[in-house]
Enzyme design. Structure first.
Site, PDB file in Angstrom:
ATOM      1  CG  HIS A  90      -9.008  10.850  81.689  1.00  0.00           C
ATOM      2  ND1 HIS A  90     -10.371  10.669  81.607  1.00  0.00           N
ATOM      3  CD2 HIS A  90      -8.571  11.057  80.422  1.00  0.00           C
ATOM      4  CE1 HIS A  90     -10.743  10.762  80.332  1.00  0.00           C
ATOM      5  NE2 HIS A  90      -9.677  10.988  79.600  1.00  0.00           N
ATOM      6  CD  GLU A 117     -10.958  11.315  85.058  1.00  0.00           C
ATOM      7  OE1 GLU A 117     -11.448  10.168  84.933  1.00  0.00           O
ATOM      8  OE2 GLU A 117     -11.137  12.224  84.223  1.00  0.00           O
ATOM      9  CG  ASN A 131     -11.973   7.524  77.564  1.00  0.00           C
ATOM     10  OD1 ASN A 131     -11.837   6.322  77.333  1.00  0.00           O
ATOM     11  ND2 ASN A 131     -13.070   7.994  78.141  1.00  0.00           N
ATOM     12  NE  ARG A 132     -13.819  12.272  74.448  1.00  0.00           N
ATOM     13  CZ  ARG A 132     -14.024  11.865  75.706  1.00  0.00           C
ATOM     14  NH1 ARG A 132     -13.563  10.689  76.109  1.00  0.00           N
ATOM     15  NH2 ARG A 132     -14.707  12.622  76.554  1.00  0.00           N
ATOM     16  CB  ALA A 142     -12.695   6.660  69.425  1.00  0.00           C
ATOM     17  CD  GLU A 154     -16.992  10.113  84.503  1.00  0.00           C
ATOM     18  OE1 GLU A 154     -16.119  10.791  85.070  1.00  0.00           O
ATOM     19  OE2 GLU A 154     -16.890   9.677  83.346  1.00  0.00           O
ATOM     20  CE1 TYR A 208     -14.901  15.574  79.529  1.00  0.00           C
ATOM     21  CE2 TYR A 208     -17.269  15.870  79.805  1.00  0.00           C
ATOM     22  CZ  TYR A 208     -16.169  15.037  79.683  1.00  0.00           C
ATOM     23  OH  TYR A 208     -16.327  13.679  79.708  1.00  0.00           O
TER      24      TYR A 208
END
EC number: 3.5.1.15
Length: 313
Positions: free
Chosen positions: A21, A24, A70-71, A165, A178, A288
Site C-alpha cells: 500500500h 503506508e 493485497n487482495r 488473497a 502491521e 477500511y
C-alpha cells in the site's frame, strides 16, 4: 501438548515487501533504505531481498492505483490473460508471483514479510494465515519474547469464508507485519523503530533455526477473526454513526455485550449485541472506510507449536 520434533527444511530465500500500500510509509522507507544498504538484514547463508511491491502507488503516495494489491493474489487474477485493460495491480500481482512464486510451487520464496501500517491503535502486530504452522508460531513466539515488555499481538486471519488473497501468500510461509497507529502518508520514528526490531528478530530466528538451534514446544496467544462490522448506515448507504469514544483506540481490549460501539450525531449510543465478549481490531482504520469495515471482531485463543529444528542438523 505434543512434544515430538518437527523437522523442517532450512530457510533459503526471504523477501521483505514494502509499499504493497503506497501510503503506508514505514515499510516503503525501510525497504528503500535496505535497497541502498542491506547490511542489517543480511544473515549468513540466507538470501534476503527487499522489494517495493507497488511502485506506482508509492510514487503517488496512495493506497493503490486501480485496486487493492493485497487482495488480488487469487488463482483467478493470477491466471488472467495479460492485456492493457487489466487493472495495474493485477498485472503487478502477476509480475510479483512470477518473481517470488509461483504460488503453491516448490520454487517459491520460503518467507515473505509484508510491511504495513495501520491508522488504528494496534501497536506491533504479526498476521498469521495458518493456525497449524509450527515454524511461524515458533517465529512469532521468538519475536514476541524478544520485543517484551513491548506488547506484540498476533492476528489470525484463518476463516472459512473471508478469503484475503494477500501479496505475501505466494510464499511457503507468509508473514504480515502491521504497526500503528500512524496516519497514511506520514512517518513516525517510534513506529519505524518497532517495525525494524520486528524484522531484526524475525531474521535472527531464521538464522538460529538454519544454524541448527532446536526450539522447544511453545504456546502463543492469538486473536482470531470472527467477523467484520460495518458502520450503521442510512437509506442512502451513508455512514449514520461514528465509532464511540469508549471504543476508539481500544484495539485488542475486551468489548462486552452492551458496551458502546457507535454514536449517532443525535447522541444515540449503539451497543455491542450478542452474548459474548470480543476483542476489536482495526478500529476506525482509515483504509477500511471504502471496504465498509468499522472494526473486526476477534476471539482470543492459544496456539501450540511442536518442537522444531532444521533438517540439515
Amino acid at each position: 501438548m505434543t512434544s515430538y520434533h518437527v523437522t523442517e527444511d532450512p530457510i533459503k530465500k526471504v523477501a521483505i515487501f514494502g509499499g504493497t500500500h503506497g501510503n503506508e510509509l514505514t515499510g516503503v522507507f525501510l525497504v528503500k533504505h535496505w535497497l541502498e544498504n542491506d547490511t542489517e538484514i543480511q544473515r549468513t547463508g540466507l538470501e534476503v531481498k527487499p522489494f517495493i511491491t507497488n511502485p506506482r502507488a508509492v510514487k503517488k503516495c496512495t493506497r493503490y492505483i486501480d485496486c487493492d494489491l493485497n487482495r488480488v493474489f487469487d488463482p483467478e487474477n493470477l491466471g488472467k490473460k495479460v492485456s492493457k485493460d487489466l487493472p495495474y495491480e493485477v498485472r503487478r500481482a502477476q509480475e510479483i508471483n512470477h518473481l517470488f512464486g509461483p504460488k503453491d510451487n516448490e520454487d517459491s520464496y520460503d518467507i515473505i514479510f509484508d510491511l504495513h501500517n495501520t491508522t488504528s491503535n494496534m501497536g506491533c502486530t504479526l498476521i498469521l494465515e495458518d493456525s497449524r504452522n509450527d515454524l511461524l508460531i515458533q517465529m512469532f513466539h521468538y519475536i514476541k519474547t524478544s520485543l517484551a515488555p513491548l506488547p506484540c499481538y498476533v492476528y489470525l486471519i484463518e476463516h472459512p469464508s473471508l478469503k484475503y488473497a494477500t501479496t505475501r501468500s505466494i510464499a511457503k510461509y507468509p508473514v504480515g507485519i502491521e504497526v500503528g497507529p500512524q496516519p497514511q502518508g506520514v512517518l513516525r520514528a517510534d513506529i519505524l523503530d518497532q517495525m525494524r526490531k520486528m524484522i531484526k528478530y524475525a531474521l535472527d530466528f531464521i538464522h538460529n533455526f538454519n544454524e541448527g538451534k532446536e526450539f522447544p514446544p511453545c504456546a502463543i496467544e492469538v486473536y482470531k477473526i470472527m467477523e467484520k462490522v460495518d458502520y450503521p448506515r442510512n437509506e442512502n448507504g451513508d455512514i449514520a454513526a461514528l465509532i464511540h469514544p469508549n471504543l476508539q483506540d481500544q484495539d485488542w481490549k475486551p468489548l462486552h455485550p452492551g458496551d458502546p460501539v457507535f454514536l449517532t450525531l443525535e447522541g444515540k449510543i449503539i451497543p455491542l449485541g450478542g452474548d459474548s465478549t470480543v476483542y476489536p481490531v482495526f478500529v476506525n482504520e482509515a483504509a477500511y472506510y471504502e471496504k465498509k469495515e468499522a472494526f473486526a471482531k476477534t476471539t482470543k485463543l492459544i496456539l501450540n507449536a511442536r518442537s522444531i529444528r532444521s533438517s540439515l542438523h
